[in-house]
Write an enzyme that holds these catalytic residues in place. Structure first.
Site, mmCIF file in Angstrom:
data_model
loop_
_atom_site.group_PDB
_atom_site.id
_atom_site.type_symbol
_atom_site.label_atom_id
_atom_site.label_comp_id
_atom_site.label_asym_id
_atom_site.label_seq_id
_atom_site.Cartn_x
_atom_site.Cartn_y
_atom_site.Cartn_z
ATOM 1 N N SER A 35 104.394 8.592 8.234
ATOM 2 C CA SER A 35 102.736 8.808 8.185
ATOM 3 C C SER A 35 102.148 8.458 6.608
ATOM 4 C CB SER A 35 102.523 10.077 8.609
ATOM 5 O OG SER A 35 102.856 11.321 8.175
ATOM 6 N N LYS A 82 100.060 15.285 4.833
ATOM 7 C CA LYS A 82 98.698 14.498 4.734
ATOM 8 C C LYS A 82 97.587 14.866 3.353
ATOM 9 C CE LYS A 82 99.418 13.487 9.136
ATOM 10 N NZ LYS A 82 100.508 12.583 9.945
#
Length: 173
Positions: A35, A82
């Protein structure tokens, strides 16, 4: 006391001091998912600075690791890596594969595909919380999803400051 014993005690003391510093200030972690590509790849070894936000707030663009509400295969809360996109009180919108922050198109040169799929309709980031997304937006499970949502500062485990492995990609962040 013999020279050998003095040397041994000195080495033990140095090891204890280094271990204390490491445990208090940094945390090694291994990236498991895709991701955050192209910034991080699976099996990248990353050093987190655990005290990065002790006296200051995260900034837009910081890469963080945080405790999510998602569960891993052992039933424990999953750690995610993230990028901070939305700060407290920001209004986040995602439409037509574009990201808007406070009504303005936000350009990001680090994205894997150059797009932000999905739909977020003028979400106001709550006070004391952050909106986070992966750099590989097509596969990232992040704040766009209710399963992750916005995150509180208390969930943040550290800021990614150094990639140590692979050795040909060592980089400070």
């Amino acid at each position: 006391m013999s020279e050998f014993m003095k040397s041994l005690l000195k080495d033990i003391l140095i090891a204890i001091v280094l271990a204390t510093i490491i445990l208090f200030f940094i945390r090694p972690t291994i990236v498991k998912q895709t991701s955050m590509q192209p910034t991080f790849n699976p099996n990248d070894y990353v050093i987190l600075y655990k005290r990065a936000y002790a006296k200051k707030m995260p900034k837009r663009g910081d890469v963080i690791v945080f405790q999510s509400k998602l569960k891993d295969e052992k039933g424990k809360d999953k750690l995610l890596i993230k990028r901070v996109i939305g700060l407290p009180e920001d209004v986040i919108s995602v439409r037509d594969n574009n990201l808007y922050i406070n009504g303005k198109l936000y350009s990001e040169d680090y994205l894997n595909d150059g797009i932000t799929p999905g739909f977020v309709d003028d979400l106001k980031v709550p006070d004391g919380e952050y909106f986070v997304m992966g750099d590989n937006r097509v596969v990232s499970l992040d704040s766009r999803s209710p399963e992750v949502g916005t995150i509180k500062k208390s969930q943040i485990k550290g800021k990614a400051v150094l990639r140590l492995f692979p050795f040909n990609k060592i980089k400070r962040f």
